[in-house]
Design a protein around this motif. Sequence first.
Motif, short mmCIF file in Angstrom:
data_model
loop_
_atom_site.label_atom_id
_atom_site.label_comp_id
_atom_site.label_asym_id
_atom_site.label_seq_id
_atom_site.Cartn_x
_atom_site.Cartn_y
_atom_site.Cartn_z
N ALA A 1 -2.08 -10.63 0.30
CA ALA A 1 -2.58 -11.54 1.35
C ALA A 1 -2.01 -12.95 1.18
N ILE B 1 3.33 -6.76 4.95
CA ILE B 1 2.37 -5.86 4.30
C ILE B 1 3.10 -4.67 3.69
N LEU C 1 -6.13 -7.24 5.24
CA LEU C 1 -4.85 -7.92 5.38
C LEU C 1 -4.60 -8.35 6.83
N LEU D 1 -4.35 -6.67 -3.81
CA LEU D 1 -4.61 -6.91 -2.39
C LEU D 1 -4.62 -8.41 -2.06
N ARG E 1 3.57 -9.54 10.18
CA ARG E 1 2.56 -9.05 9.24
C ARG E 1 2.85 -7.62 8.79
#
Length: 238
Positions: free
Chosen positions: A151, A119, A101, A147, A115
């Motif tokens: 992303a 996340i 990621l 996942l 981020r």
Amino acid sequence: MLQYTMLKINNLSKTYTNGKVGVKNLNLNVESGDICAFIGPNGSGKTTTIRCVVGTLNFDSGEILIDNKSIKTNPIACKSVTAYIPDNPDIYLTLTGNEYLNFVASVYRISREERDKAIQFYADKWELTKDLGLPIKSYSHGMRQKLVLIAAFMRKPKLLVLDEPFVGLDPQASFTLKTIMQEFVQNGGAIFYSTHVLEVAEKLCNKVVMIKNGEVIKQGTMQEIKEDKSLEEVFLNA
């Protein structure tokens, strides 16, 4: 919300070197606020169309505009606002979930603060937080799907191109994805979404495009296409 055309395909044609027609004179529009189902039998041209849209396959003629920019002449600008999840995503199995990621975030120049926040938000939503420190090779198919979804949404794209995004997801994760997809388009995004699961598409999508033998055979709003039938009935009789 003011709508505008996020994906415009004009007269798209692609024939492979063996003579097989991938798509022929395909036209469609996806507006901001749309979740557009792209449905058809195996070999009908869905994957060809999607690969042309995301810039991984050259096409013979026609035009594809993303956010009013050409995928042929301005591919970087198009790809910067598009997130694509293929039906079988290739990811770096030796990395941990966190490393993957952060790699994606670095490629798209997402700040550390942004981020980390994204996340944490999406990993919590998909109950993957405790697994992010593990190598991806230890993940199940469903965990890998979560996942790549994290992303994609982390990047805040304008257009999402999804090929069978629910494959491998358990019921709770599927529900979470549907909720996030709806929120995404309510905030001005657009989704072009290929699927064989017509019951989900019928409930989730406001537009539908049916393709067969490389040509569009029906398209319109979900209500226009369905009328008083189910989407499955319409598809099977098309």
